[in-house]
Design an enzyme around this catalytic site. Structure first.
Site, PDB file in Angstrom:
ATOM      1  N   MET A 147      35.907  33.895  47.384  1.00  0.00           N
ATOM      2  CA  MET A 147      37.072  34.676  47.403  1.00  0.00           C
ATOM      3  C   MET A 147      37.042  35.848  48.351  1.00  0.00           C
ATOM      4  O   MET A 147      36.390  35.727  49.199  1.00  0.00           O
ATOM      5  CB  MET A 147      37.205  35.409  46.016  1.00  0.00           C
ATOM      6  CG  MET A 147      37.911  34.300  44.844  1.00  0.00           C
ATOM      7  SD  MET A 147      37.984  35.231  43.404  1.00  0.00           S
ATOM      8  CE  MET A 147      39.094  33.861  42.313  1.00  0.00           C
ATOM      9  N   GLY A 148      37.857  36.894  48.186  1.00  0.00           N
ATOM     10  CA  GLY A 148      37.850  38.315  49.210  1.00  0.00           C
ATOM     11  C   GLY A 148      39.282  38.512  49.592  1.00  0.00           C
ATOM     12  O   GLY A 148      39.392  39.332  50.423  1.00  0.00           O
TER      13      GLY A 148
ATOM     14  N   ASP B  82      36.176  42.230  46.196  1.00  0.00           N
ATOM     15  CA  ASP B  82      36.684  41.869  47.746  1.00  0.00           C
ATOM     16  C   ASP B  82      35.911  43.056  48.688  1.00  0.00           C
ATOM     17  O   ASP B  82      36.098  42.876  49.843  1.00  0.00           O
ATOM     18  CB  ASP B  82      37.909  41.884  47.507  1.00  0.00           C
ATOM     19  CG  ASP B  82      38.711  41.058  46.670  1.00  0.00           C
ATOM     20  OD1 ASP B  82      38.147  39.801  46.501  1.00  0.00           O
ATOM     21  OD2 ASP B  82      39.815  41.024  46.177  1.00  0.00           O
TER      22      ASP B  82
ATOM     23  N   GLY C  30      41.517  48.136  42.058  1.00  0.00           N
ATOM     24  CA  GLY C  30      41.382  47.942  43.437  1.00  0.00           C
ATOM     25  C   GLY C  30      42.427  48.597  44.211  1.00  0.00           C
ATOM     26  O   GLY C  30      43.023  49.402  43.591  1.00  0.00           O
TER      27      GLY C  30
HETATM   28  O1  F6P Z   1      40.666  40.899  43.819  1.00  0.00           O
HETATM   29  C1  F6P Z   1      39.866  39.821  43.265  1.00  0.00           C
HETATM   30  C2  F6P Z   1      40.581  38.460  43.458  1.00  0.00           C
HETATM   31  O2  F6P Z   1      39.652  37.900  42.686  1.00  0.00           O
HETATM   32  C3  F6P Z   1      40.579  37.935  44.915  1.00  0.00           C
HETATM   33  O3  F6P Z   1      39.491  37.615  45.401  1.00  0.00           O
HETATM   34  C4  F6P Z   1      41.549  36.967  44.662  1.00  0.00           C
HETATM   35  O4  F6P Z   1      42.354  36.631  45.736  1.00  0.00           O
HETATM   36  C5  F6P Z   1      42.521  37.295  43.419  1.00  0.00           C
HETATM   37  O5  F6P Z   1      41.681  38.349  42.861  1.00  0.00           O
HETATM   38  C6  F6P Z   1      42.796  36.319  42.551  1.00  0.00           C
HETATM   39  O6  F6P Z   1      43.668  36.774  41.864  1.00  0.00           O
HETATM   40  P1  F6P Z   1      44.129  36.434  40.069  1.00  0.00           P
HETATM   41  O7  F6P Z   1      43.138  36.706  39.046  1.00  0.00           O
HETATM   42  O8  F6P Z   1      45.533  37.004  40.041  1.00  0.00           O
HETATM   43  O9  F6P Z   1      44.272  34.759  40.317  1.00  0.00           O
END
Ligand code: F6P
Length: 367
Positions: A187-188, A145, A120
């Site tokens: 999420m997002g 996202d 990303g």
């Molecule tokens: O970027 C993808 C994502 O799932 C986001 O939507 C969310 O805010 C974040 O990653 C969560 O991150 P982690 O996997 O570090 O908990």
């Protein structure tokens, strides 16, 4: 087999996993090795594997049977090798100061002519910084996202929209049986793409996204309007990064502190409490979480990831580096990593889908 400038390259997946990563790995590797005769080296756990020199040569067998597989066969991490050492967080370390140098050394030791990185915003920003250090890097955009600058879509997004939409569909049952307001938090990250698309696809009555800060009074009047029309349940879709108009006016740091001082685990819970208080309606919360990132990619994402992956192999073969594969004007294209780095793509507040949703009566809580 065509002779190519790149003989051997490394491939890694970095950041949060998402459906389509394996399909993209397969696309890159099958085209690069089968068509262009390159050797493929799989790097484990994102940039961490490059720092540790954790990598192995991959063979055709590794790329078979993975098109439909969720997650990533290479593993991933949120390692940010260029993160500045200032001792302010526990993940900083003295050793961290040398990470870019370790990467350069390991790329040479592994005999890699180039790197393909799937990730990303953070991943493609790091890719740009590595390119500035002199590495031949190609980026591929993945994220549920859909917030990567310079591409109309990233793989993983539509699979997540499918999962979220199905969840909203299922929530309708209990919402209507019990005359409840069902709040579903999606999420997002800092953007509302996922909530907007799944919200429209699932017929959300209220959609709250960070780009359109909400007021409780406006959300409540949207819900009360439905009640007055004889509709005794509502679905509220909220993006995890959503904020009230009051919060949006605060400086970032202050907003964060205020959030942390609130007694709610996330925005969905807060919004449900605010709705109950303002309307007297019974509200329940579902936080969909990592289900949105799991499982097999949708057919759309399989196609997209395969097209993006093979495009990356073509860039390797053409010796065109420092670029990210992207979807632009509905076609597979590329964009300089320098343009992508340190930027995010938010939902434009005049996005046509917002207008479409308003025309079918959706409330965005801001007007
Ligand atoms: O970027 C993808 C994502 O799932 C986001 O939507 C969310 O805010 C974040 O990653 C969560 O991150 P982690 O996997 O570090 O908990």
């Amino acid at each position: 087999m065509k002779a190519s400038r790149v003989k051997r390259f490394g491939i890694l997946t970095s950041g949060g996993d998402c459906p389509g990563l394996n399909a993209a790995i397969r696309g890159v590797a099958k085209a690069a090795s089968g068509r262009f005769g390159m050797e493929v080296v799989g790097i484990s756990n994102g940039y961490r594997g490059l720092i540790d020199g954790d990598a192995r040569a991959l063979s055709q067998d590794d790329f078979s049977g993975i098109l439909t597989l969720g997650g990533t066969i290479l593993g991933s991490s949120r390692e940010k090798p260029f993160k500045k050492f200032d001792g302010s967080t526990s993940s900083d370390s003295e050793a961290g100061k040398n990470k870019p140098e370790l990467i350069m050394r390991n790329v040479e030791a592994l005999g890699l002519d180039a790197l393909v990185v799937l990730g990303g915003n953070g991943t493609n920003t790091t890719a740009h910084l590595l390119a500035q250090e002199g590495l031949s890097v190609i980026g591929l955009p993945k994220t549920i996202d859909n917030d990567i600058w310079g591409t109309e879509v990233s793989f993983g997004f539509h699979s997540a929209v499918d999962i979220a939409t199905e969840s909203i569909d299922r929530l309708h049952s209990t919402a209507s049986s019990h005359n409840r307001v069902m709040v579903i938090e999606l999420m997002g990250h800092k953007t509302g793409w996922l909530a907007l698309y799944a919200g429209v696809a699932g017929g959300g009555d209220v959609i709250i996204i960070p780009e359109l800060p909400y007021s409780v009074a406006k959300v409540a009047s949207g819900l009360e309007r439905r009640r007055a029309e004889g509709k005794h349940f509502s679905i509220v879709v909220v993006a995890e990064g959503a904020m009230s108009a009051e919060e949006a006016a605060l400086p970032k740091k202050e907003r964060k502190l205020r959030r942390e001082s609130m007694p709610y685990p996330s925005i969905g819970y807060r919004l449900a409490a605010e709705i109950e208080k303002a309307t007297g309606m019974e509200a329940r919360v579902t936080v969909l979480g990592y289900l949105q990132r799991g499982g097999t990619p949708s057919p759309y994402d399989r196609v997209l990831a395969t097209a993006f992956g093979t495009a990356a192999a073509e860039l390797l073969e053409q010796g065109r580096f420092g670029r990210m594969v992207a979807m632009r004007d509905g076609r597979i294209d590329t964009i300089p990593l320098a343009d992508v780095a340190d930027r995010i793509q938010t939902v434009p507040t005049d996005h046509p889908l917002i207008g479409t949703a308003r025309l079918v009566g959706t409330c965005f809580g801001n007007s």
